[in-house]
Design an enzyme around this catalytic site. Structure first.
Site, PDB file in Angstrom:
ATOM      1  N   GLU A  44       6.810  -7.358  21.033  1.00  0.00           N
ATOM      2  CA  GLU A  44       6.053  -7.784  19.850  1.00  0.00           C
ATOM      3  C   GLU A  44       5.339  -9.105  20.138  1.00  0.00           C
ATOM      4  O   GLU A  44       5.949 -10.052  20.617  1.00  0.00           O
ATOM      5  CB  GLU A  44       7.000  -7.909  18.637  1.00  0.00           C
ATOM      6  CG  GLU A  44       6.416  -8.607  17.424  1.00  0.00           C
ATOM      7  CD  GLU A  44       5.096  -8.038  16.918  1.00  0.00           C
ATOM      8  OE1 GLU A  44       5.022  -6.809  16.705  1.00  0.00           O
ATOM      9  OE2 GLU A  44       4.141  -8.821  16.744  1.00  0.00           O
ATOM     10  N   TYR A 227      -2.368  -4.043 -11.232  1.00  0.00           N
ATOM     11  CA  TYR A 227      -3.790  -3.911 -10.882  1.00  0.00           C
ATOM     12  C   TYR A 227      -4.601  -4.733 -11.868  1.00  0.00           C
ATOM     13  O   TYR A 227      -4.308  -4.743 -13.072  1.00  0.00           O
ATOM     14  CB  TYR A 227      -4.219  -2.449 -10.952  1.00  0.00           C
ATOM     15  CG  TYR A 227      -3.714  -1.647  -9.778  1.00  0.00           C
ATOM     16  CD1 TYR A 227      -4.406  -1.660  -8.564  1.00  0.00           C
ATOM     17  CD2 TYR A 227      -2.537  -0.911  -9.868  1.00  0.00           C
ATOM     18  CE1 TYR A 227      -3.929  -0.945  -7.473  1.00  0.00           C
ATOM     19  CE2 TYR A 227      -2.063  -0.197  -8.778  1.00  0.00           C
ATOM     20  CZ  TYR A 227      -2.760  -0.212  -7.592  1.00  0.00           C
ATOM     21  OH  TYR A 227      -2.298   0.484  -6.515  1.00  0.00           O
ATOM     22  N   ASP A 316       0.333   2.369  11.557  1.00  0.00           N
ATOM     23  CA  ASP A 316      -1.074   2.037  11.310  1.00  0.00           C
ATOM     24  C   ASP A 316      -1.953   2.313  12.532  1.00  0.00           C
ATOM     25  O   ASP A 316      -3.160   2.487  12.392  1.00  0.00           O
ATOM     26  CB  ASP A 316      -1.211   0.564  10.912  1.00  0.00           C
ATOM     27  CG  ASP A 316      -0.993   0.349   9.412  1.00  0.00           C
ATOM     28  OD1 ASP A 316      -0.405   1.237   8.756  1.00  0.00           O
ATOM     29  OD2 ASP A 316      -1.404  -0.713   8.893  1.00  0.00           O
TER      30      ASP A 316
HETATM   31  C1  FAD Z   1      -1.484  -6.140   0.756  1.00  0.00           C
HETATM   32  C2  FAD Z   1      -0.823  -4.944   1.360  1.00  0.00           C
HETATM   33  C3  FAD Z   1       0.139  -4.239   0.638  1.00  0.00           C
HETATM   34  C4  FAD Z   1       0.749  -3.124   1.201  1.00  0.00           C
HETATM   35  N1  FAD Z   1       1.691  -2.445   0.478  1.00  0.00           N
HETATM   36  C5  FAD Z   1       2.307  -1.371   1.006  1.00  0.00           C
HETATM   37  C6  FAD Z   1       3.355  -0.698   0.309  1.00  0.00           C
HETATM   38  O1  FAD Z   1       3.723  -1.083  -0.810  1.00  0.00           O
HETATM   39  N2  FAD Z   1       3.961   0.361   0.914  1.00  0.00           N
HETATM   40  C7  FAD Z   1       3.579   0.780   2.155  1.00  0.00           C
HETATM   41  O2  FAD Z   1       4.158   1.756   2.652  1.00  0.00           O
HETATM   42  N3  FAD Z   1       2.615   0.168   2.858  1.00  0.00           N
HETATM   43  C8  FAD Z   1       1.968  -0.904   2.318  1.00  0.00           C
HETATM   44  N4  FAD Z   1       1.032  -1.569   3.043  1.00  0.00           N
HETATM   45  C9  FAD Z   1       0.710  -1.102   4.398  1.00  0.00           C
HETATM   46  C10 FAD Z   1       1.725  -1.602   5.424  1.00  0.00           C
HETATM   47  O3  FAD Z   1       1.789  -3.010   5.396  1.00  0.00           O
HETATM   48  C11 FAD Z   1       1.344  -1.128   6.820  1.00  0.00           C
HETATM   49  O4  FAD Z   1       1.083   0.255   6.787  1.00  0.00           O
HETATM   50  C12 FAD Z   1       2.480  -1.385   7.812  1.00  0.00           C
HETATM   51  O5  FAD Z   1       2.726  -2.757   7.958  1.00  0.00           O
HETATM   52  C13 FAD Z   1       2.144  -0.817   9.173  1.00  0.00           C
HETATM   53  O6  FAD Z   1       3.163  -1.121  10.052  1.00  0.00           O
HETATM   54  P1  FAD Z   1       2.942  -0.944  11.610  1.00  0.00           P
HETATM   55  O7  FAD Z   1       4.221  -1.390  12.231  1.00  0.00           O
HETATM   56  O8  FAD Z   1       2.408   0.405  11.908  1.00  0.00           O
HETATM   57  O9  FAD Z   1       1.743  -1.924  11.977  1.00  0.00           O
HETATM   58  P2  FAD Z   1       1.653  -3.514  11.875  1.00  0.00           P
HETATM   59  O10 FAD Z   1       2.486  -4.030  10.778  1.00  0.00           O
HETATM   60  O11 FAD Z   1       0.219  -3.864  11.908  1.00  0.00           O
HETATM   61  O12 FAD Z   1       2.350  -3.985  13.218  1.00  0.00           O
HETATM   62  C14 FAD Z   1       1.770  -3.841  14.475  1.00  0.00           C
HETATM   63  C15 FAD Z   1       2.415  -4.891  15.345  1.00  0.00           C
HETATM   64  O13 FAD Z   1       2.001  -4.708  16.690  1.00  0.00           O
HETATM   65  C16 FAD Z   1       1.882  -5.969  17.288  1.00  0.00           C
HETATM   66  N5  FAD Z   1       0.999  -5.798  18.449  1.00  0.00           N
HETATM   67  C17 FAD Z   1      -0.298  -5.412  18.474  1.00  0.00           C
HETATM   68  N6  FAD Z   1      -0.721  -5.311  19.734  1.00  0.00           N
HETATM   69  C18 FAD Z   1       0.333  -5.638  20.531  1.00  0.00           C
HETATM   70  C19 FAD Z   1       0.508  -5.718  21.938  1.00  0.00           C
HETATM   71  N7  FAD Z   1      -0.470  -5.438  22.801  1.00  0.00           N
HETATM   72  N8  FAD Z   1       1.725  -6.085  22.412  1.00  0.00           N
HETATM   73  C20 FAD Z   1       2.749  -6.374  21.568  1.00  0.00           C
HETATM   74  N9  FAD Z   1       2.623  -6.328  20.224  1.00  0.00           N
HETATM   75  C21 FAD Z   1       1.431  -5.951  19.726  1.00  0.00           C
HETATM   76  C22 FAD Z   1       1.304  -6.858  16.207  1.00  0.00           C
HETATM   77  O14 FAD Z   1       1.585  -8.229  16.443  1.00  0.00           O
HETATM   78  C23 FAD Z   1       2.001  -6.320  14.958  1.00  0.00           C
HETATM   79  O15 FAD Z   1       3.152  -7.037  14.606  1.00  0.00           O
HETATM   80  C24 FAD Z   1       0.392  -2.694   2.503  1.00  0.00           C
HETATM   81  C25 FAD Z   1      -0.574  -3.409   3.231  1.00  0.00           C
HETATM   82  C26 FAD Z   1      -1.171  -4.516   2.677  1.00  0.00           C
HETATM   83  C27 FAD Z   1      -2.213  -5.265   3.479  1.00  0.00           C
END
Ligand code: FAD
Length: 543
Positions: A44, A227, A316
């Site tokens: 990470e 909202y 994501d």
């Molecule tokens: C305001 C807001 C409200 C939300 N509310 C909800 C909700 O209520 N319920 C819900 O289900 N979702 C919600 N979401 C969506 C949710 O936050 C995301 O879908 C979720 O965080 C995705 O998780 P992830 O681990 O896939 O990606 P991320 O959280 O984007 O994590 C990806 C990680 O990869 C790391 N990374 C990237 N490239 C590298 C690399 N080369 N080497 C090492 N590390 C790396 C980054 O530092 C990051 O920490 C919300 C989003 C927002 C913006």
């Protein structure tokens, strides 16, 4: 309960599974793999777990997956420290102004009977430390402040270069599989040349984290998501349990002439942000202190494919959707849950490598479905100007959360299968490809959910006259080389309505995969139950 087999790293590989990205989805993947005895290395870029709240609505399906690995209660306890649970989702003109609509009076209203687990409100700040502890306890190594900078793959594995951000020594890791959980901008997905499909980006939004005393404006209302449809601003609020802080997402502003702008990120000055917060609170003079402002783009896209060879794209990185509906993070956790048992079985030779090909076949339609549903909600609730043509009709939240269905080579679809990607969880079919429904059953003198029987190995549930199936499970499992736990109604468990709910007669049986999805079912007895079940297991494992 069967003890998970421990998969030792092979001599030529440093780790069976490398996970790029250790946020919500990367950590969840490490937890699910650890529970199955599969060591992983999580890399990470950040120095620790989340410092911004982001996701908060953890849906029933996600809580079911956390229940299966034994951390449901811990998450509920952490959640109760952050929010008064079971709040409402409403829309207002401003917090102190007119209430417009109540989408949910309580977030669990009407879904209590669908699952043993409840929807929980907890931010990523509260949730990720629980996941981190569990991942480490399960044998995962989590390396913070480091980046995966280079990835290549061949027929036997993946080679990745890991670079500490403090300039320390680089390390080369050899893994059998890589999960790219590296977020919406996924450098790994881009490097693979995997394109995104969907609606693209439609708002340069901001999230404003602030401190302000909003207790008087809130009154005695327990509001989870608010909202805001103000004549000048569109967005949403969430507040801290003490009513002294919160965040405001601003998706659009409207000027005096009624012109709408979604280019909010162009002005993130403190003065502008204080103005937005006061406007949305309906409190023009309230002292407001801005703590942080984050710029992000509201996007609704999914990857054209979720895997490329030994690299599996999740969270994501695979699908990015606006927060309307709270589906984004949940969909990502469910990607990880689908992957974990498949990786275990492929790594230990229980399944053929083709089982991992079903990840794309099963999770891509689910990701696309959730993304379309989030997009429709965004357009209808926040920005009708985006156009209502070609919108997928709204499907209730519980159907998005629990009703998505899988179709793949590992699922024995029935001849009359309608091919729909979702079903109503209030009228579950128990068909192959659907989540095996929740039902209270009496087992060994305790009342448990059928879901509590799943989550480790394959499970065969047989009707009261299905002793033939029950006794076939052991030898069919041994023939195929997989553990099958078997339960017969009337013998091993008592229930009210098992056969009807699972769509099998008293002489029939249902075969449930380790992820709690139905792989196959047989309505009645068979001539040779062992042969039938052996074929069903071989199909489910793509052997
Ligand atoms: C305001 C807001 C409200 C939300 N509310 C909800 C909700 O209520 N319920 C819900 O289900 N979702 C919600 N979401 C969506 C949710 O936050 C995301 O879908 C979720 O965080 C995705 O998780 P992830 O681990 O896939 O990606 P991320 O959280 O984007 O994590 C990806 C990680 O990869 C790391 N990374 C990237 N490239 C590298 C690399 N080369 N080497 C090492 N590390 C790396 C980054 O530092 C990051 O920490 C919300 C989003 C927002 C913006």
């Amino acid at each position: 309960m069967t003890v998970p087999r421990r998969i030792l790293p092979a001599v030529t590989n440093d780790v069976p599974v490398l996970i790029a990205g250790g946020s919500l989805v990367g950590l969840s993947a490490a937890v699910f793999l650890g529970q199955r005895g599969v060591p992983s290395l999580v890399v990470e870029r950040h120095v620790g777990t989340a410092i911004h709240p982001r996701a908060a609505l953890v849906n029933q399906r996600t809580m079911e997956t956390y229940r299966a690995v034994g951390i449901e209660q811990q998450i509920e306890e952490a959640a109760a420290r952050e929010f008064t649970q079971n709040g409402a989702i409403v829309s207002v003109e401003s917090l102190g102004g007119k209430e417009l609509d109540w989408y949910f009076r309580e977030i669990n209203e009407g879904v209590e009977d669908l699952s043993p687990s409840a929807r929980v409100f907890i931010t990523q700040i509260g949730l990720e430390p629980v996941l981190l502890d569990k991942a480490r306890a399960g044998g995962a190594e989590v390396q913070y402040a480091s980046e995966v900078v280079d990835v290549s793959q061949d027929g036997d594995g993946v080679t990745a270069r890991i670079r500490p951000r403090d300039g320390g020594d680089e390390r080369t890791v050899r893994a059998q599989y890589l999960i790219a959980a590296d977020g919406a901008h996924s450098p790994i997905r881009r490097r693979l040349g995997v394109e995104m499909l969907g609606h693209g980006s439609f708002s340069d939004s901001i999230t404003i984290y602030f401190r302000a005393d909003i207790r008087e404006l809130l009154g005695d209302r327990n509001l989870s998501v608010i909202y805001v449809f103000h004549p000048r601003l569109v967005g949403f609020f969430r507040f801290s349990i003490d009513g002294d802080a919160g965040f405001l997402v601003v998706n659009a502003t409207i000027d005096e002439e009624g012109n709408r702008s979604t280019a909010i990120g162009e002005d993130m000055s403190e003065e502008t942000c204080i103005g937005y917060v006061r406007l949305a609170l309906g409190a023009p003079d309230l002292p407001v202190q801005i703590e942080n402002v984050q710029r992000w783009s509201a996007t609704a896209d999914w990857a054209e494919r979720f895997a490329e060879g030994r690299i599996l794209i999740a969270g994501d990185a695979a699908h990015v959707m606006p927060p309307t509906g709270g589906f984004g993070g949940n969909t990502g956790v469910q990607d990880a849950y689908d992957l974990a048992w498949k990786l275990q079985y492929v790594l230990d030779g229980t399944a053929g490598p083709a089982l991992l090909d079903t990840y794309d076949a099963e999770r891509r339609p689910a990701g696309e479905f959730a993304t379309e549903q989030a997009y429709t909600r965004y357009v209808l609730r926040l920005d009708p100007g985006l156009g209502k043509e070609n919108l997928q009709p709204i499907v209730r939240e519980d159907a998005v959360e629990l009703g998505y269905r899988y179709r793949s080579d590992a699922i024995e679809a029935e001849p009359d299968d309608d091919g729909l990607v979702w079903e109503d969880p209030h009228a579950p079919t128990g068909r192959p490809g659907a989540r095996a429904p929740h039902l209270h059953v009496e087992l060994d003198g305790s009342s448990v959910s059928t879901l509590d029987l799943f989550g480790r190995d394959f499970v065969l549930l047989a009707g009261a006259e299905g002793e033939g199936w029950r006794s076939a499970a052991k030898s069919a499992g041994e023939d195929v080389g997989v553990s099958v736990e078997a339960y017969r109604e009337g013998g091993d468990f008592e229930s009210d309505g098992f056969g009807e709910l699972y769509g099998v007669g008293s002489g029939g049986a249902s075969l449930v995969r380790p992820d709690g999805f139905v792989a196959w079912r047989h309505a009645g007895p068979a001539q040779d139950e062992v042969a039938e079940l052996r074929a069903a297991l071989a199909r489910a494992l793509l052997r």
